[in-house]
Structures are given as C-alpha cells and as structure tokens.
Design a protein around this motif. Structure first.
Motif, mmCIF file in Angstrom:
data_model
loop_
_atom_site.group_PDB
_atom_site.id
_atom_site.type_symbol
_atom_site.label_atom_id
_atom_site.label_comp_id
_atom_site.label_asym_id
_atom_site.label_seq_id
_atom_site.Cartn_x
_atom_site.Cartn_y
_atom_site.Cartn_z
ATOM 1 N N LEU A 86 0.833 -1.212 0.000
ATOM 2 C CA LEU A 86 0.000 0.000 0.000
ATOM 3 C C LEU A 86 0.863 1.255 0.000
ATOM 4 O O LEU A 86 0.522 2.264 -0.645
ATOM 5 C CB LEU A 86 -0.927 -0.004 1.218
ATOM 6 C CG LEU A 86 -2.056 -1.041 1.191
ATOM 7 C CD1 LEU A 86 -2.765 -1.069 2.548
ATOM 8 C CD2 LEU A 86 -3.047 -0.717 0.073
ATOM 9 N N PHE A 129 2.569 1.627 -3.679
ATOM 10 C CA PHE A 129 1.675 1.931 -4.790
ATOM 11 C C PHE A 129 0.564 2.927 -4.426
ATOM 12 O O PHE A 129 -0.265 3.256 -5.273
ATOM 13 C CB PHE A 129 1.037 0.641 -5.314
ATOM 14 C CG PHE A 129 2.052 -0.337 -5.836
ATOM 15 C CD1 PHE A 129 2.709 -0.097 -7.031
ATOM 16 C CD2 PHE A 129 2.354 -1.479 -5.116
ATOM 17 C CE1 PHE A 129 3.650 -0.992 -7.511
ATOM 18 C CE2 PHE A 129 3.299 -2.386 -5.588
ATOM 19 C CZ PHE A 129 3.956 -2.141 -6.793
ATOM 20 N N GLY A 130 0.599 3.417 -3.190
ATOM 21 C CA GLY A 130 -0.472 4.304 -2.768
ATOM 22 C C GLY A 130 -0.144 5.772 -2.800
ATOM 23 O O GLY A 130 -0.986 6.600 -2.431
ATOM 24 N N TRP A 131 1.042 6.164 -3.268
ATOM 25 C CA TRP A 131 1.422 7.573 -3.278
ATOM 26 C C TRP A 131 0.424 8.425 -4.064
ATOM 27 O O TRP A 131 0.083 9.528 -3.647
ATOM 28 C CB TRP A 131 2.819 7.734 -3.883
ATOM 29 C CG TRP A 131 3.936 7.385 -2.957
ATOM 30 C CD1 TRP A 131 4.603 6.194 -2.882
ATOM 31 C CD2 TRP A 131 4.533 8.228 -1.974
ATOM 32 N NE1 TRP A 131 5.573 6.248 -1.915
ATOM 33 C CE2 TRP A 131 5.555 7.496 -1.335
ATOM 34 C CE3 TRP A 131 4.305 9.543 -1.563
ATOM 35 C CZ2 TRP A 131 6.347 8.018 -0.319
ATOM 36 C CZ3 TRP A 131 5.099 10.070 -0.549
ATOM 37 C CH2 TRP A 131 6.105 9.317 0.061
ATOM 38 N N ASP A 132 0.011 7.967 -5.232
ATOM 39 C CA ASP A 132 -0.881 8.770 -6.068
ATOM 40 C C ASP A 132 -2.336 8.310 -5.976
ATOM 41 O O ASP A 132 -3.171 8.722 -6.771
ATOM 42 C CB ASP A 132 -0.419 8.736 -7.528
ATOM 43 C CG ASP A 132 -0.428 7.327 -8.088
ATOM 44 O OD1 ASP A 132 -0.398 6.371 -7.283
ATOM 45 O OD2 ASP A 132 -0.454 7.182 -9.324
ATOM 46 N N LYS A 133 -2.629 7.445 -5.005
ATOM 47 C CA LYS A 133 -3.990 6.904 -4.897
ATOM 48 C C LYS A 133 -4.633 7.143 -3.529
ATOM 49 O O LYS A 133 -5.855 7.148 -3.415
ATOM 50 C CB LYS A 133 -3.973 5.396 -5.180
ATOM 51 C CG LYS A 133 -3.544 5.046 -6.600
ATOM 52 C CD LYS A 133 -3.458 3.549 -6.794
ATOM 53 C CE LYS A 133 -3.105 3.217 -8.257
ATOM 54 N NZ LYS A 133 -1.762 3.700 -8.619
ATOM 55 N N LEU A 134 -3.819 7.323 -2.509
ATOM 56 C CA LEU A 134 -4.344 7.492 -1.148
ATOM 57 C C LEU A 134 -4.150 8.926 -0.675
ATOM 58 O O LEU A 134 -3.159 9.576 -1.042
ATOM 59 C CB LEU A 134 -3.626 6.545 -0.179
ATOM 60 C CG LEU A 134 -3.778 5.042 -0.432
ATOM 61 C CD1 LEU A 134 -2.880 4.257 0.525
ATOM 62 C CD2 LEU A 134 -5.225 4.615 -0.275
ATOM 63 N N HIS A 166 -1.998 7.518 3.544
ATOM 64 C CA HIS A 166 -0.750 6.941 3.037
ATOM 65 C C HIS A 166 0.325 6.959 4.112
ATOM 66 O O HIS A 166 1.103 6.004 4.245
ATOM 67 C CB HIS A 166 -0.283 7.717 1.803
ATOM 68 C CG HIS A 166 0.932 7.127 1.156
ATOM 69 N ND1 HIS A 166 2.187 7.635 1.345
ATOM 70 C CD2 HIS A 166 1.065 6.039 0.353
ATOM 71 C CE1 HIS A 166 3.052 6.907 0.670
ATOM 72 N NE2 HIS A 166 2.402 5.935 0.060
ATOM 73 N N SER A 226 -2.753 18.630 -3.895
ATOM 74 C CA SER A 226 -3.601 17.454 -4.114
ATOM 75 C C SER A 226 -3.344 16.357 -3.107
ATOM 76 O O SER A 226 -4.153 15.452 -2.962
ATOM 77 C CB SER A 226 -3.347 16.899 -5.521
ATOM 78 O OG SER A 226 -2.031 16.382 -5.619
ATOM 79 N N THR A 277 -1.175 14.179 -3.548
ATOM 80 C CA THR A 277 -0.756 12.998 -4.296
ATOM 81 C C THR A 277 0.560 13.266 -4.993
ATOM 82 O O THR A 277 1.025 14.401 -5.091
ATOM 83 C CB THR A 277 -1.810 12.602 -5.351
ATOM 84 O OG1 THR A 277 -1.934 13.680 -6.282
ATOM 85 C CG2 THR A 277 -3.147 12.321 -4.700
ATOM 86 N N ASP A 299 2.766 12.338 -8.642
ATOM 87 C CA ASP A 299 2.623 11.850 -9.992
ATOM 88 C C ASP A 299 3.129 10.423 -10.124
ATOM 89 O O ASP A 299 4.229 10.101 -9.690
ATOM 90 C CB ASP A 299 3.410 12.768 -10.941
ATOM 91 C CG ASP A 299 3.265 12.333 -12.391
ATOM 92 O OD1 ASP A 299 2.181 12.529 -12.950
ATOM 93 O OD2 ASP A 299 4.248 11.792 -12.927
ATOM 94 N N HIS A 300 2.324 9.547 -10.736
ATOM 95 C CA HIS A 300 2.660 8.129 -10.813
ATOM 96 C C HIS A 300 3.910 7.894 -11.646
ATOM 97 O O HIS A 300 4.724 7.014 -11.339
ATOM 98 C CB HIS A 300 1.494 7.337 -11.398
ATOM 99 C CG HIS A 300 1.681 5.860 -11.299
ATOM 100 N ND1 HIS A 300 1.551 5.177 -10.114
ATOM 101 C CD2 HIS A 300 2.027 4.937 -12.242
ATOM 102 C CE1 HIS A 300 1.787 3.888 -10.324
ATOM 103 N NE2 HIS A 300 2.085 3.719 -11.595
#
Length: 486
Positions: A116, A119-124, A129, A474, A476, A478-479
């Motif tokens: 988590l 892969f959660g930097w740009d999603k949580l 996070h 934001s 977040t 950037d992926h």
C-alpha cells in the motif's frame, strides 16, 4: 581437521553464518522503517519538500534492504528441517508456534502495508498513506518480537512439558512462551540496536554528500537526525542491555560467568568486571586479568555486594544435575563439559559494548562540530562514512555472544546441541551446502551493497510539480515520477 568435518560442527557453522548474514539486513529494516515514517510525518505536518525527498531516498534504501532480508530469511526456516531435524521433532510444537505467528500474522501484515505504501502515493490521501508506513514499522517490530520469543525459548524454556511416551516437548502455554522474560528484555535491546544502525547509515549517507557539498540543506538535516537517533538509541540499548544481563544471570549463569571469564564464584568487590583476561588452555583457571571492582556484581545482580557464580562451581553443579543417574540422553554432553568457548564469549561481550559506544561517540562529536557549519575537512566526512558498519558489527558480535554463550545447549537445560542435529545427514552434504550458501550469499552481498550505494550516492530525488512548500495541493504524487523512484 577431523573436528571441522564433524556434522555437528559443520551444521553449527552453516546455521551461524547464514543467521549472521541474514541479520545484517534485519536491524536496518527495523530501524529504517521507523526513521522513514518519521520523515514522512515531518513532510505531512510541515509541507517542506526536503522531508519528502528524504522520505523517497531512505524509503528506497529500506525497500532494497527489506527484499534481501526476506530472501535470506527463508533459508533459515528450511535449515531446521535440513540440519536440525532432531531439534525440530523434539521441540517443534513450542518453537514452531511463534515462528508460525511471525509468518502468518506479522510478515503478512508488514508486506500488505508495504504494498500500500509503494503503490499508494498517487492513490491514497496524504494522511492515510502516511498511516501505511507506520503500520509497516509496527509489522517489523511484531515480526522481530515473535522471532525473539522463539529464540528466548532456546535460552530459557518455558510453557512446555516433556511427553515421555512420545519423546518430545509439548506446548502447554503460548502465553508463557510469548511473555518469556528473556524475550521481554531482548526485544527493546534489539529494536534500539536496530535504530542505532539505521541512524548511522543516515549519518554515513549525509557525510558522503556533504563531503562533496551536495544537497547541503537536506543532508545537514539527515546528519543531525541520524546522529541524534544513534545517541538516544545507544543510551536505550545500554540500559536495556543491563536489564537483559540481570535476566541472563538468573536464567543462564554460566553465560554470565563466561562473559566475565570468572572461574571462581565471587562476591562484592571481588565480583569485578574484567577489561582484559587470560586463562589456562583448558579454561579452568585464570592466569592474568585487569579488573574493575564491584562492576560485575552490579551488572549481574544490580547491587554492589551481589554474588556471581563462577565457571568451575557451575560446571560441578551442572554435572551433578544433568549427568547423574537417570535418563540423560538429551541433557549431558558427550564430553561432560557445560562451559562455552570462554574466549569467544568473553571477547564478543566486550566488542559488542565497545563498538556500540564507538558509534555513539562519533555521533556525539559529529553533532558538536556541525552545530554551526558543515564546512569541514574531507577526512572528517570519511570518518563519518566509515562509521556505518560499526553498529551492525556490534549487533552481530552480540548475537555471537548470545548463541555461543548458550552452548553446549540448543535448548538450555533440555537438549544439547549435538543431540539436535539431523542423524541422517553426512558431513560432506552439509559442507557442500555451506559452500553453496557462502558463494550465493557473497554474490547477493555484492548486489545489495551496490544497489544501496547507487541509491545513496544519487541523493534525494527531485519532486516534479511542487509548490515552494513542497505541496501541489492534491496530496498525491505523480505516478510516472513515482516509477522513477521505486
């Protein structure tokens, strides 16, 4: 040569070397997880970009190290069945319980939140996070505790009974196993030692860049954060080590006697701490020593007038207890000696303390001389860089002391080491696997060090699309930018 080709000796060498190799990665994983969590917390609370960049940098080092620790740790599990099947059969009901809890609870908990976090930097959301990396650290310390509980059973077996009909030990209380006093005192000592290592790694990385006048703001922050971590952790390690010594004296008095090279029972002033000692080849008598009065008494009993039992008296006591009449199949060594290799135990104890103190001293000096400027001669930074492995070496010799000082027992007072090996495994098979492990682990060490060195020398990554305060609003990242980091 014949002794070296003995299956028991080879099995011990193999387990010892693979364990020490695996433990190179364990303290850095435990310590770095917490320090990365603190850095990310600082970023979330202040919005300063430098904390995010440092989180990214040391997060990569943590992940590389974690992956290597997982790979080498798996080998440890298999060795119990390969070279130590008698041990596994005899105490598997008890020893296997905390190991299973570590794998099924702590490791999966830790691995889930690592995923988590990666892969959660740009999603949580930021705070959610952030919570994931704190849960990662909780998972690492839970994992460490379960492993230490398993080891504590070997040092001080509790929560079991011997089933004479089945010829094995059986679990009676998992609570007693998990709350073993050795585990309760080993745990803070191990965690704090891990923080020392992680702190000094941060100091070393910062010193490499400051030597080249790179990332000065970030690296000065890193340097002082790592140094303070090391100093505070050393103080806690020393204090917890004292309480661990008290428990060790109560549960394994022979280990304490060997640690002090104390051949005869002594009290008060005579129970002194040996700075340097020489004994006869048979380990029965002391020839020469330099001692500090009362100190061994304090370390062993927490008083200045306590009694510390000596090697000779304990040997006689153990001989009568474990090698007398009755069934002594598992508790009486073939040679009848209950004394560990004194010089190994003695010097490992002192190197453990000395190396830890040296690392803390370097951090103290570093904090003092960098309080106003980081414009220092290059040799100063070189000293800081080469301090990195010192706490790791202290931890390794500490484990050598812990395990070698327990000999000749594999489970203290219950089963000797020579009785724990696999009966059907010839010496040549163990020797081949030992050689293979050495070659493979050597290659992995080169890869591990190369990856960490590369990441450390690249320094903190640039964060694209950020305002001056490091936050794009934001919460977040950037992926695509993330993919270049992890």
């Amino acid at each position: 040569m014949n002794e070296f080709l003995d299956p028991v000796s080879l099995a011990r060498w193999q387990f010892g070397l693979t364990t020490l190799y695996h433990f190179i990665f364990v303290p850095l994983t435990i310590g770095m997880a917490l320090l990365v969590a603190i850095l990310q917390t600082a970023w979330v609370r202040t919005g300063k970009e430098k904390y995010l960049r440092l989180t990214r940098l040391f997060g990569k080092i943590f992940l590389i190290n974690f992956a290597m620790g997982v790979v080498t740790g798996i080998v440890q599990e298999f060795q119990f069945g390969m070279n130590w099947s008698n041990y596994s059969r005899f105490v598997g009901d008890i020893f296997g319980a905390p190991l299973a809890m570590e794998g099924l609870i702590a490791f999966f908990f830790e691995a889930t939140f690592i995923g988590l976090w990666i892969f959660g930097w740009d999603k949580l959301p930021k705070k959610i996070h952030l919570m994931t990396i704190w849960f990662v650290w909780i998972g690492t310390v839970l994992s460490a505790y379960f492993i230490l509980a398993a080891n504590a059973f070997m040092q001080n077996p509790e929560g079991f009974t011997i089933n004479g009909e089945r010829g094995r030990a059986e679990l009676t209380s998992i609570v007693d196993v998990l709350l073993n006093p050795v585990a309760l005192t080993q745990f803070p000592h191990t965690i704090l030692a891990a923080l020392m290592f992680a702190g000094v790694v941060m100091v070393s990385v910062a010193a490499w860049h400051l030597k080249r006048r790179q990332f000065v703001d970030e690296m000065r922050t890193t340097l002082r954060f790592g140094a303070w971590t090391n100093i505070i952790a050393f103080a806690g390690t020393a204090l917890s080590g004292h309480f661990l010594g008290l428990v060790m004296t109560e549960t394994q008095p022979m280990k304490m006697a060997a640690a002090e090279a104390m051949y005869n029972t002594s009290t008060g002033r005579d129970a002194s701490f040996s700075l340097f000692s020489l004994g006869t080849p048979d380990g029965a008598h002391e020839i020469f020593s330099v001692r500090i009065p009362y100190l061994a008494s304090f370390l062993a009993t927490n008083t200045l007038d306590g009694t510390v039992e000596g090697i000779n008296d304990l040997q006689a006591e153990y001989t009568e207890m474990y090698c007398g009449a009755g069934d002594t199949l598992l508790t009486c060594p073939t040679d009848g000696s209950f004394v560990p290799i004194v010089w190994v135990t003695y010097w490992a104890f002192r190197w453990m303390i000395g190396l830890g103190a040296l690392a803390a001293l370097v951090s103290v000096v570093g904090l003092w001389i960098t309080r106003k400027t980081v414009e220092l001669p290059k040799w100063v930074w070189n000293v800081a860089i080469w301090t990195a492995p010192i706490p790791m070496l202290a931890s390794l010799v500490g484990w050598i002391f812990t395990e070698m000082g327990r000999q000749p027992w594999i489970v203290f007072g219950v089963m000797t080491t020579e009785q724990g090996v696999s009966p059907g495994v010839p010496a040549w098979a163990v020797l081949i696997s030992l050689a293979v492990f050495t070659i493979v682990y050597g290659g992995l060490a080169v890869v591990e060090f190369g990856l960490i060195k590369k990441v450390a020398q690249e320094g903190p990554p640039e964060i694209a699309g950020k305002d001056d305060d490091g936050d794009d609003g934001s919460g977040t990242i950037d992926h695509d930018q993330l993919a270049t980091v992890y």
